[in-house]
Design an enzyme around this catalytic site. Sequence first.
Site, PDB file in Angstrom:
ATOM      1  N   GLY A  40      42.356  29.292  43.380  1.00 30.65           N
ATOM      2  CA  GLY A  40      42.534  30.641  43.920  1.00 30.65           C
ATOM      3  C   GLY A  40      41.403  31.543  43.473  1.00 30.65           C
ATOM      4  O   GLY A  40      40.297  31.084  43.166  1.00 30.65           O
ATOM      5  N   SER A  41      41.690  32.824  43.397  1.00 31.37           N
ATOM      6  CA  SER A  41      40.645  33.805  43.106  1.00 31.37           C
ATOM      7  C   SER A  41      40.231  33.770  41.631  1.00 31.37           C
ATOM      8  O   SER A  41      40.979  33.286  40.772  1.00 31.37           O
ATOM      9  CB  SER A  41      41.180  35.201  43.440  1.00 31.37           C
ATOM     10  OG  SER A  41      42.354  35.434  42.685  1.00 31.37           O
ATOM     11  N   GLY A  99      42.311  33.111  38.017  1.00 29.72           N
ATOM     12  CA  GLY A  99      41.834  32.226  36.949  1.00 29.72           C
ATOM     13  C   GLY A  99      41.702  32.952  35.626  1.00 29.72           C
ATOM     14  O   GLY A  99      41.988  32.385  34.563  1.00 29.72           O
ATOM     15  N   GLU A 143      39.798  25.964  39.957  1.00 28.93           N
ATOM     16  CA  GLU A 143      38.971  25.945  41.180  1.00 28.93           C
ATOM     17  C   GLU A 143      39.038  27.351  41.761  1.00 28.93           C
ATOM     18  O   GLU A 143      39.971  27.682  42.491  1.00 28.93           O
ATOM     19  CB  GLU A 143      39.528  24.948  42.190  1.00 28.93           C
ATOM     20  CG  GLU A 143      39.473  23.505  41.751  1.00 28.93           C
ATOM     21  CD  GLU A 143      38.073  22.911  41.829  1.00 28.93           C
ATOM     22  OE1 GLU A 143      37.135  23.602  42.268  1.00 28.93           O
ATOM     23  OE2 GLU A 143      37.934  21.743  41.447  1.00 28.93           O
ATOM     24  N   CYS A 162      36.513  28.815  50.321  1.00 29.87           N
ATOM     25  CA  CYS A 162      35.847  29.080  49.036  1.00 29.87           C
ATOM     26  C   CYS A 162      34.371  28.753  49.149  1.00 29.87           C
ATOM     27  O   CYS A 162      33.543  29.331  48.449  1.00 29.87           O
ATOM     28  CB  CYS A 162      36.499  28.278  47.927  1.00 29.87           C
ATOM     29  SG  CYS A 162      36.651  26.533  48.315  1.00 29.87           S
TER      30      CYS A 162
HETATM   31  P1  NAD Z   1      45.022  34.099  44.914  1.00 30.75           P
HETATM   32  O1  NAD Z   1      44.285  34.048  43.634  1.00 30.75           O
HETATM   33  O2  NAD Z   1      45.532  35.399  45.392  1.00 30.75           O
HETATM   34  O3  NAD Z   1      46.295  33.122  44.843  1.00 30.75           O
HETATM   35  C1  NAD Z   1      46.139  31.750  44.593  1.00 30.75           C
HETATM   36  C2  NAD Z   1      47.422  31.184  44.011  1.00 30.75           C
HETATM   37  O4  NAD Z   1      47.587  31.676  42.678  1.00 30.75           O
HETATM   38  C3  NAD Z   1      48.687  31.603  44.757  1.00 30.75           C
HETATM   39  O5  NAD Z   1      49.563  30.503  44.785  1.00 30.75           O
HETATM   40  C4  NAD Z   1      49.240  32.735  43.892  1.00 30.75           C
HETATM   41  O6  NAD Z   1      50.624  32.903  44.010  1.00 30.75           O
HETATM   42  C5  NAD Z   1      48.878  32.233  42.512  1.00 30.75           C
HETATM   43  N1  NAD Z   1      48.731  33.256  41.465  1.00 30.75           N
HETATM   44  C6  NAD Z   1      48.095  34.439  41.550  1.00 30.75           C
HETATM   45  N2  NAD Z   1      48.084  35.063  40.350  1.00 30.75           N
HETATM   46  C7  NAD Z   1      48.731  34.239  39.477  1.00 30.75           C
HETATM   47  C8  NAD Z   1      49.040  34.299  38.085  1.00 30.75           C
HETATM   48  N3  NAD Z   1      48.700  35.350  37.342  1.00 30.75           N
HETATM   49  N4  NAD Z   1      49.703  33.260  37.537  1.00 30.75           N
HETATM   50  C9  NAD Z   1      50.049  32.184  38.263  1.00 30.75           C
HETATM   51  N5  NAD Z   1      49.787  32.062  39.593  1.00 30.75           N
HETATM   52  C10 NAD Z   1      49.125  33.080  40.191  1.00 30.75           C
HETATM   53  O7  NAD Z   1      44.048  33.434  46.026  1.00 30.75           O
HETATM   54  P2  NAD Z   1      44.207  33.351  47.614  1.00 30.75           P
HETATM   55  O8  NAD Z   1      44.002  34.694  48.229  1.00 30.75           O
HETATM   56  O9  NAD Z   1      45.446  32.580  47.971  1.00 30.75           O
HETATM   57  O10 NAD Z   1      42.976  32.396  47.991  1.00 30.75           O
HETATM   58  C11 NAD Z   1      41.667  32.831  48.146  1.00 30.75           C
HETATM   59  C12 NAD Z   1      40.863  32.622  46.882  1.00 30.75           C
HETATM   60  O11 NAD Z   1      40.948  31.262  46.453  1.00 30.75           O
HETATM   61  C13 NAD Z   1      39.373  32.877  47.090  1.00 30.75           C
HETATM   62  O12 NAD Z   1      38.853  33.512  45.970  1.00 30.75           O
HETATM   63  C14 NAD Z   1      38.798  31.471  47.249  1.00 30.75           C
HETATM   64  O13 NAD Z   1      37.425  31.382  46.962  1.00 30.75           O
HETATM   65  C15 NAD Z   1      39.635  30.710  46.264  1.00 30.75           C
HETATM   66  N6  NAD Z   1      39.657  29.283  46.546  1.00 30.75           N
HETATM   67  C16 NAD Z   1      38.938  28.451  45.723  1.00 30.75           C
HETATM   68  C17 NAD Z   1      38.885  27.104  46.002  1.00 30.75           C
HETATM   69  C18 NAD Z   1      38.083  26.158  45.143  1.00 30.75           C
HETATM   70  O14 NAD Z   1      38.292  24.964  45.247  1.00 30.75           O
HETATM   71  N7  NAD Z   1      37.179  26.637  44.322  1.00 30.75           N
HETATM   72  C19 NAD Z   1      39.596  26.568  47.104  1.00 30.75           C
HETATM   73  C20 NAD Z   1      40.329  27.448  47.898  1.00 30.75           C
HETATM   74  C21 NAD Z   1      40.351  28.815  47.614  1.00 30.75           C
END
Ligand code: NAD
Length: 512
Positions: free
Chosen positions: A248-249, A253, A270, A304
């Site tokens: 995720g974002s 992380g 990731e 991503c």
């Molecule tokens: P997001 O960070 O909003 O959410 C991702 C996941 O994390 C969701 O399931 C969310 O519920 C969970 N989450 C959020 N905060 C959390 C916390 N504090 N504790 C536990 N879980 C938590 O991301 P998004 O909007 O769904 O996706 C887009 C982002 O993901 C972009 O930044 C993109 O670059 C990244 N991404 C990275 C990869 C990679 O492989 N590097 C792949 C896909 C997406």
Amino acid sequence: MTTMTTPVLPSVGSLRAQARDALTTIGWRGDLGGPGAPGLQASTPITGDVLFSVAESTVDDTDAAIGQAAQAFTTWRTTPAPVRGALVARLGELLVEHKADLATLVTLEAGKITSEALGEVQEMIDVCQFAVGLSRQLYGRTIASERPGHRLMENWHPLGVVGVITAFNFPVAVWAWNTAVALVCGDTVVWKPSELTPLTALACQALIERAATDVGAPREVSRLVQGGRDVGERLVDDPRVALLSATGSVRMGQQVGPRVAQRFGKVLLELGGNNAAIVTPSADLDLAVRAIVFSAAGTAGQRCTTLRRLIVHSSIADEVVRRVADAYRQLPVGDPAADGTLVGPLIHEASYREMVRSLEQARADGGEVLGGERHDIGEAYYVSPAVVRMPAQTAIVHTETFAPILYVMTYDDLDEAIAMNNAVPQGLSSSIFTLDMREAERFLAADGSDCGIANVNIGTSGAEIGGAFGGEKQTGGGRESGSDSWKAYMRRATNTVNYSTDLPLAQGVRFS
Ligand code: NAD
């Protein structure tokens, strides 16, 4: 932003029927609530409507899911790896059978065009095949011992429960990268998908449970919990979760990484990217422009690995920008399931607002914006991809805006271009377009691109599963999928066996 018209979208009734049919065909049996009923609101970015509500996991549900996965681990870890592979092989077969059904759900929930949604499911099939082969290749090393009559070796053992947290934009493939590899490694999985894509998650869970039943494996080797950040945090903090693999974002992380480290759990992160391509004067521009347009505008800029920065030699910058902008004007934007559409919707309003804010900031920084108009129908957010000529890499260029914005900067010297490539906090993917072998090798060298992925004459997105996937710096440093990424899902034991009648000590130490 100006507003453009776009073709008529399907009715919400037909989208609901498609979702229900796909889930039923896949074999999911359960109850979906109507819009507004308690639980997660499963929306579609195609029209912006809520399709169904899906039960959200309570604290007790999540605790039980982790407990079941931990219990299943006690037998799964000693099940021979090739037998574990049979479960993943069956999952792969079911994915082949239901490729179109699952892709329909990906299109409905994530808004991907049909071809990309099918590609995402193909990626799941590919990683299942990879993992099945891997189930017979979990090798350790035998190392020459300095002591006579001794054998020194490494054994790789399963870790335990792997918590998998995934993002909305790859709602099924990232689960499969983790689950297929974790299962053959002898781990069990608890998955928390994005709260934006709960229906695709129900479908995946139905498929893995069917696969388990078919091969006689415990269904509890893979569990699903649904919800947002709070449900994710329960996986983050639970000591029974040996490895937390979170996609995720960067913001997510930053929250998750230290919390898992606090309890000495393992993490695989990731996170976001801010990917660049360098276009040199020797580049094959026909090829480069095609690659740039796919990488920057594909998936409506919501990968991503989306190309977000173009670093072009000043001698060809006008031509490259003109050709990319021309191509952008011809990109069909609209219903992602319709034939011919190449750019589907943004996931939601917040994403659109972020795009507007970023373009306003880019203008304020002296950027010249081409494209980026909204195609406005009802509650949905369709945009034309934007190309923005920037006088410099300002702060907005260093920020990942999860929308189709391509910032273009110029360079005169390759070292300067590589420094610009590396000047952002993220380090996921990068490319160079060149026919000059010295430039290509320079880009791939230790003082070249600092990203986890560095390509020559292809775009930044669209990786194959055979390679390790992931990036450096704020992208988190994790690696998933192919190559030796499996090592993140296992623990290493170094074993020394003494088959002699003496007890020589290492380093010649005497203790008698
Ligand atoms: P997001 O960070 O909003 O959410 C991702 C996941 O994390 C969701 O399931 C969310 O519920 C969970 N989450 C959020 N905060 C959390 C916390 N504090 N504790 C536990 N879980 C938590 O991301 P998004 O909007 O769904 O996706 C887009 C982002 O993901 C972009 O930044 C993109 O670059 C990244 N991404 C990275 C990869 C990679 O492989 N590097 C792949 C896909 C997406």
